[in-house]
Write a protein that holds these residues in place. Structure first.
Motif, short mmCIF file in Angstrom:
data_model
loop_
_atom_site.label_atom_id
_atom_site.label_comp_id
_atom_site.label_asym_id
_atom_site.label_seq_id
_atom_site.Cartn_x
_atom_site.Cartn_y
_atom_site.Cartn_z
N GLY A 259 0.95 -1.30 -0.14
CA GLY A 259 -0.06 0.01 -0.09
C GLY A 259 0.93 1.37 -0.02
N GLN A 260 0.32 2.31 0.43
CA GLN A 260 1.12 3.69 0.46
C GLN A 260 0.50 4.54 1.65
OE1 GLN A 260 0.30 5.10 -3.51
NE2 GLN A 260 2.57 5.04 -3.98
N ASN A 261 1.41 5.42 2.00
CA ASN A 261 1.12 6.38 2.83
C ASN A 261 0.25 7.52 2.40
OD1 ASN A 261 1.10 8.22 5.29
ND2 ASN A 261 3.16 8.79 4.81
N THR A 262 -1.00 7.34 2.05
CA THR A 262 -2.00 8.28 1.77
C THR A 262 -3.29 8.40 2.25
OG1 THR A 262 -3.06 6.73 -0.08
CG2 THR A 262 -1.13 7.95 -0.61
N PRO A 263 -4.02 9.10 2.30
CA PRO A 263 -5.24 9.11 3.25
C PRO A 263 -6.33 7.99 2.47
CG PRO A 263 -4.71 11.22 2.93
CD PRO A 263 -3.60 10.65 2.23
N GLN A 264 -6.17 7.98 1.12
CA GLN A 264 -7.23 7.21 0.46
C GLN A 264 -6.79 5.71 0.76
OE1 GLN A 264 -6.25 6.45 -3.72
NE2 GLN A 264 -8.54 6.60 -4.26
N PHE A 265 -5.43 5.41 0.71
CA PHE A 265 -5.22 3.93 1.38
C PHE A 265 -5.84 3.62 2.59
CE2 PHE A 265 -2.53 1.38 3.77
CZ PHE A 265 -2.68 -0.20 2.97
N VAL A 266 -5.51 4.48 3.58
CA VAL A 266 -5.99 4.39 5.06
C VAL A 266 -7.43 4.17 5.15
CG1 VAL A 266 -5.86 5.26 7.30
CG2 VAL A 266 -4.00 5.36 6.03
#
Length: 384
Positions: A259-266
């Motif tokens: 995944g990634q450190n983005t608000p969308q992923f969380v």
């Protein structure tokens, strides 16, 4: 750093070949001097399509940086502004955008594109047109090979996977790996394989996944049944969120890297991603005054914490501004600054840096290990 990576190398190369002609024609009509009271950077990036979330995060970082630059006098008295074209991070769209930017004499440098394939396709146009292409999220090791005008501060895939395999090895001796079916994904997996072998990590199962798919369960069941100590995902936020949710749906409960450190992923992954480990360049919990000053200003403007892709964009604007202040608010001036300034810095870097003139990337910059705890990514060293 996510991106629509499903384009094949054959498509990129074909587009790039046509782009050489387009860039050459545009360059003939182009003046390098920015006239008037405003200096423009062109932005080729996604505002719609599957990668639109990254464009939104970019915009926040850009706007905060430009507000601060202009409040401090701009570039030698000239205001800074953006001319943005929505590319959807599609190689077929980045080439005509590059031709447009090269032909616009008010633009002194370009920012983007988001994905490396999209940027690589347009590199011949920028290099023939002698307009700096600042691919600040382009982690493919091939990007800066496009020519003297292709520059990137992004950490490259080989450096990322050197670090990631260290983090994986601390938790696992055998892993299942899924990676995007794209040139970028294959290159990323190649580096992971290389360093995993060196560090004694056994890849018991691996498979590519299609970026546009919504159901990865057939692959993930096989990944689960290989009985790994951990599952590794090499991709981006949207596909990463689906992967980890569906992994939990099929009964896998072990460690997940991806995944990634983005608000969308969380948001999309929810509780399924708790404990997930990703590579990053920034955490708002960093106590240093430099970081906390930025976080305070970002929160005041947007009422939320900044993340990696806000920082990438913020730092990119400031780097080009610093280069133009040094060399002059022209295309030649930006190039001169990138070549000669020795103290570039930013929020995403712990120290100042200069660009290596052979690779056109900074050296000795490494990712940090972040873990998702209570819905926020924090450095592993401070999470225990």
């Amino acid at each position: 750093m996510s991106k629509q990576w499903s384009r094949s190398l054959r498509v990129v190369v074909g587009i790039a070949s046509a782009a050489v002609v387009a860039g050459s024609l545009a360059a003939c009509e182009n003046s390098t001097e920015s006239s008037g009271d405003t200096v423009y950077f062109g932005v080729s990036g996604p505002k719609s399509g599957t990668s639109a979330e990254y464009g939104r995060l970019w915009q926040q970082g850009f706007d905060l940086a430009i507000d601060q630059v202009n409040a401090a006098g701009g570039i030698n008295g000239k205001k800074v502004a953006l001319k943005w074209e929505d590319s959807q991070s599609d190689p077929k769209q980045t080439v005509p955008i590059a031709t447009k930017f090269v032909g616009d004499s008010s633009i002194i440098a370009e920012l983007g594109d988001f994905s490396s394939p999209a940027s690589i396709a347009a590199s011949p146009v920028y290099n023939r047109g002698k307009l700096v292409q600042y691919g600040f999220t382009n982690s493919s090791t091939d990007f800066t090979k496009g020519g003297d005008y292709s520059w990137s501060p992004s950490i490259t895939l080989d450096t990322i996977q050197q670090a990631v395999t260290d983090w994986v090895r601390a938790k696992a001796k055998k892993v299942s790996v899924v990676y995007l079916e794209s040139d970028w994904g294959k290159q990323d997996f190649g580096f992971f394989q290389q360093y995993a072998k060196e560090k004694g990590i056994d890849i018991v199962y691996s498979s590519s996944i299609l970026p546009d798919s919504q159901d990865f369960r057939p692959v993930l069941i096989k990944a689960r049944d290989a009985n790994p100590d951990a599952v590794v995902h090499l991709g981006y936020g949207p596909d990463g969120a689906l992967v980890v949710k569906q992994l939990r749906d099929v009964g896998y409960t072990g460690p997940f890297f991806g995944g990634q450190n983005t608000p969308q992923f969380v948001e999309l992954a929810g509780s399924a991603a708790e404990g997930d480990i990703v590579n990053g360049v920034f955490s708002p919990s960093d106590p240093s005054p430099r970081i906390q000053d930025f976080v305070t200003k970002f929160r005041a403007k947007y009422n939320t914490d900044p993340g990696d892709f806000n920082v990438y964009a913020y730092d990119a604007v400031n780097a080009l501004v610093q280069a133009a202040k040094y060399g002059g608010a022209t295309r030649e001036g930006v190039l001169k600054g990138l070549r000669e300034v020795k103290d570039f810095g930013g929020i995403g870097f712990s120290d100042t840096f200069a660009f290596d003139q052979q690779t056109r990337r900074p050296g000795k910059i490494k990712p940090i290990e972040l873990v998702l705890q209570n819905g926020k990514f924090v450095p592993v060293t401070t999470s225990k």
